[in-house]
Design a protein around this motif. Sequence first.
Motif, PDB file in Angstrom:
ATOM      1  N   SER A  24       0.869  -1.315   0.078  1.00 63.54           N
ATOM      2  CA  SER A  24       0.001   0.084   0.187  1.00 63.54           C
ATOM      3  C   SER A  24       0.927   1.161   0.094  1.00 63.54           C
ATOM      4  O   SER A  24       0.608   2.276  -0.605  1.00 63.54           O
ATOM      5  CB  SER A  24      -0.777   0.019   1.319  1.00 63.54           C
ATOM      6  OG  SER A  24      -0.240   0.147   2.490  1.00 63.54           O
ATOM      7  N   GLY A  25       2.065   1.248   0.805  1.00 66.21           N
ATOM      8  CA  GLY A  25       2.912   2.547   0.705  1.00 66.21           C
ATOM      9  C   GLY A  25       3.551   2.601  -0.760  1.00 66.21           C
ATOM     10  O   GLY A  25       3.699   3.743  -1.112  1.00 66.21           O
ATOM     11  N   HIS A  26       3.878   1.437  -1.316  1.00 66.84           N
ATOM     12  CA  HIS A  26       4.469   1.578  -2.822  1.00 66.84           C
ATOM     13  C   HIS A  26       3.372   2.152  -3.700  1.00 66.84           C
ATOM     14  O   HIS A  26       3.469   3.031  -4.421  1.00 66.84           O
ATOM     15  CB  HIS A  26       4.815   0.047  -2.995  1.00 66.84           C
ATOM     16  CG  HIS A  26       5.464   0.070  -4.556  1.00 66.84           C
ATOM     17  ND1 HIS A  26       6.794  -0.376  -4.808  1.00 66.84           N
ATOM     18  CD2 HIS A  26       4.884   0.453  -5.933  1.00 66.84           C
ATOM     19  CE1 HIS A  26       7.004  -0.085  -6.163  1.00 66.84           C
ATOM     20  NE2 HIS A  26       5.858   0.171  -6.645  1.00 66.84           N
ATOM     21  N   HIS A  30       3.509   5.608  -5.562  1.00 69.00           N
ATOM     22  CA  HIS A  30       3.129   5.883  -7.300  1.00 69.00           C
ATOM     23  C   HIS A  30       2.038   6.847  -7.413  1.00 69.00           C
ATOM     24  O   HIS A  30       2.154   7.796  -8.421  1.00 69.00           O
ATOM     25  CB  HIS A  30       2.795   4.347  -7.425  1.00 69.00           C
ATOM     26  CG  HIS A  30       2.641   4.481  -9.027  1.00 69.00           C
ATOM     27  ND1 HIS A  30       1.566   4.832  -9.870  1.00 69.00           N
ATOM     28  CD2 HIS A  30       3.700   3.851  -9.977  1.00 69.00           C
ATOM     29  CE1 HIS A  30       1.621   4.889 -11.198  1.00 69.00           C
ATOM     30  NE2 HIS A  30       3.030   4.367 -11.334  1.00 69.00           N
ATOM     31  N   GLU A  31       1.211   7.077  -6.492  1.00 71.00           N
ATOM     32  CA  GLU A  31      -0.093   7.798  -6.719  1.00 71.00           C
ATOM     33  C   GLU A  31       0.588   9.265  -6.643  1.00 71.00           C
ATOM     34  O   GLU A  31       0.007  10.353  -7.355  1.00 71.00           O
ATOM     35  CB  GLU A  31      -1.104   7.550  -5.863  1.00 71.00           C
ATOM     36  CG  GLU A  31      -1.852   6.317  -6.268  1.00 71.00           C
ATOM     37  CD  GLU A  31      -2.866   6.444  -7.295  1.00 71.00           C
ATOM     38  OE1 GLU A  31      -3.009   7.563  -7.778  1.00 71.00           O
ATOM     39  OE2 GLU A  31      -3.251   5.315  -7.846  1.00 71.00           O
ATOM     40  N   LEU A  32       1.447   9.617  -5.821  1.00 70.97           N
ATOM     41  CA  LEU A  32       1.915  10.828  -5.438  1.00 70.97           C
ATOM     42  C   LEU A  32       3.025  11.175  -6.386  1.00 70.97           C
ATOM     43  O   LEU A  32       3.273  12.372  -6.502  1.00 70.97           O
ATOM     44  CB  LEU A  32       2.599  10.717  -4.006  1.00 70.97           C
ATOM     45  CG  LEU A  32       1.695  10.578  -3.106  1.00 70.97           C
ATOM     46  CD1 LEU A  32       2.554  10.522  -1.564  1.00 70.97           C
ATOM     47  CD2 LEU A  32       0.557  11.752  -2.938  1.00 70.97           C
ATOM     48  N   GLY A  33       3.354  10.307  -7.394  1.00 75.78           N
ATOM     49  CA  GLY A  33       4.315  10.688  -8.579  1.00 75.78           C
ATOM     50  C   GLY A  33       5.692  10.515  -8.539  1.00 75.78           C
ATOM     51  O   GLY A  33       6.449  10.840  -9.117  1.00 75.78           O
ATOM     52  N   TYR A  34       5.928   9.305  -7.534  1.00 74.20           N
ATOM     53  CA  TYR A  34       7.383   9.218  -7.201  1.00 74.20           C
ATOM     54  C   TYR A  34       7.809   7.640  -7.464  1.00 74.20           C
ATOM     55  O   TYR A  34       6.852   6.698  -7.242  1.00 74.20           O
ATOM     56  CB  TYR A  34       8.046   9.412  -5.822  1.00 74.20           C
ATOM     57  CG  TYR A  34       7.908  10.887  -5.425  1.00 74.20           C
ATOM     58  CD1 TYR A  34       8.979  11.717  -6.175  1.00 74.20           C
ATOM     59  CD2 TYR A  34       7.305  11.556  -4.616  1.00 74.20           C
ATOM     60  CE1 TYR A  34       9.069  12.952  -5.861  1.00 74.20           C
ATOM     61  CE2 TYR A  34       7.322  12.741  -4.223  1.00 74.20           C
ATOM     62  CZ  TYR A  34       8.153  13.574  -4.875  1.00 74.20           C
ATOM     63  OH  TYR A  34       8.377  14.914  -4.795  1.00 74.20           O
TER      64      TYR A  34
END
Length: 525
Positions: A24-26, A30-34
């Motif tokens: 979930s952190g990964h 990814h959703e935050l753009g990193y």
Amino acid sequence: MVWDHDKRDLPTHAAQNGGVSVDSGHARLHELGYKQELKRDLSVISNFAFSFSIISVLTGITTLYNNGLRYGGTVSMVYGWFLAGLFTMLVGSSMAEICSAYPTSGGLYYWSAKLAGRKWAPFASWLTGWFNIVGQWAVTTSIDFSLAQLIQVIILLSTGGKNGGGYEASKYVVIGFHGGILLLHAIMNSFPISVLSFFGQLAAAWNLLGVVVLMILIPCVAKERASAKFVFTYFNTDNGEGIDSRVYIFVLGLLMSQYTLTGYDASAHMTEETKNADKNGPKGIISSIGISIIFGWGYLVGITFAVTNIPYLLSDENDAAGYAIAEIFYLAFKSRYGSGVGGIICLGVVAIAIFFCGMSSVTSNSRMAYAFSRDGAMPFSSLWHQVNKQEVPINAVWLSAFISFCMALTSLGSIVAFDAMVSIATIGLYIAYALPIFFRVTLARKSFVPGPFNLGRYGLVVGWIAVLWVATISVLFSLPVAYPVTKETLNYTPVAVGGLFILTVCSWVFSARHWFRGPITNIDT
């Protein structure tokens, strides 16, 4: 405090994607753009261990116990600890709520950018980031320099003590110790995160066991013990600094507690290496504060039962040259067994805890430097956000160690200048803590979307209390600590923190506002 499913429709549990489990952190990163560039291998226990090791009650209390004895004595320490602890928990809870929504290594400065809105995001991010990273470097400087000083005292006592012709190391030898300690920390932080995780858990266990052993052993060994009335009711007004107001004295005595209870932002900076970071990052923050408050109070009370003569403990003429806790340990064993060797060994237990504390602090520093440079905020950013084959931000590790060493060099010229610079470790860092919370309760009051950990309807109230507490201690810890005020007794904290603020704002006005745009995504979202 509330745990619920993420209202953003983002994965908060290990999601299934084509049969492949997605952390979930990964997924949130990814959703935050990193991109996921660091190895995500830390459990919630490992995440907790880094923050707990940096808070390290053995480090903070041992280092500033003199301050607590001088200003208010046992009352300011025993009750001031809980007062500072309560408000620290509120600050930490607000940070944990934001961390759950934005689990990135950038932590505070990234949060500020997201919460301040598009117009203010770049400046908010710039201001928070520089206060955070400089505050972290000052924390590492302070931790490792305090270890160098403790090593100096251990050598002094081992060679006979001040009154027995013991060896007193010069300031140049102390800075040499400091450099050697930082070198070891840089080397250790060059190892893969799996190795650092082991050291972090070992550090947490050492701190917990060390506190329990010392809080029981020292008062039991001491032949002369203080009464419960003394420990819980004695207020020391004989500070020798010309301050008579009990309220004023109590406030100055709070510094020991508030200085100790810092560094828990490490759990946020380690989120890109933590499994299910949107839940485990907040757990790391809150658990490290809570457990530190409980064990720290036990350590304070246990050690204070061995205090019988405050003026002597603070005197530069005792065997430990005025290092109060060292003298307490040394006298406890010497009075009972005729030798202070046992006390010196106990100081060694504390020294190892401080060593681990510095190690974890460099870890946190390097992750912040990695993230800040990833977004182009630091000079030569492309160099500092590189990771090696073990997925370690190796250049950021050595940069953090080098800057911490340079900051300590001010001690060679003036201890006043060094103390002012290190003051950023408390006030500067807490300002960085408060800024994103302030933006969350003002500009993002209605737009903030919480993660799986949130404070529910109490989020705004807790946030405002946290901000007001930081504002209060920023003023209180800037007050003079001795009268009459001279250039030697002036509290240079407002000068150091104000100087950092002016430099940060000026660099923004004259340069950064033209090119810094805040956090930059490195993948297409």
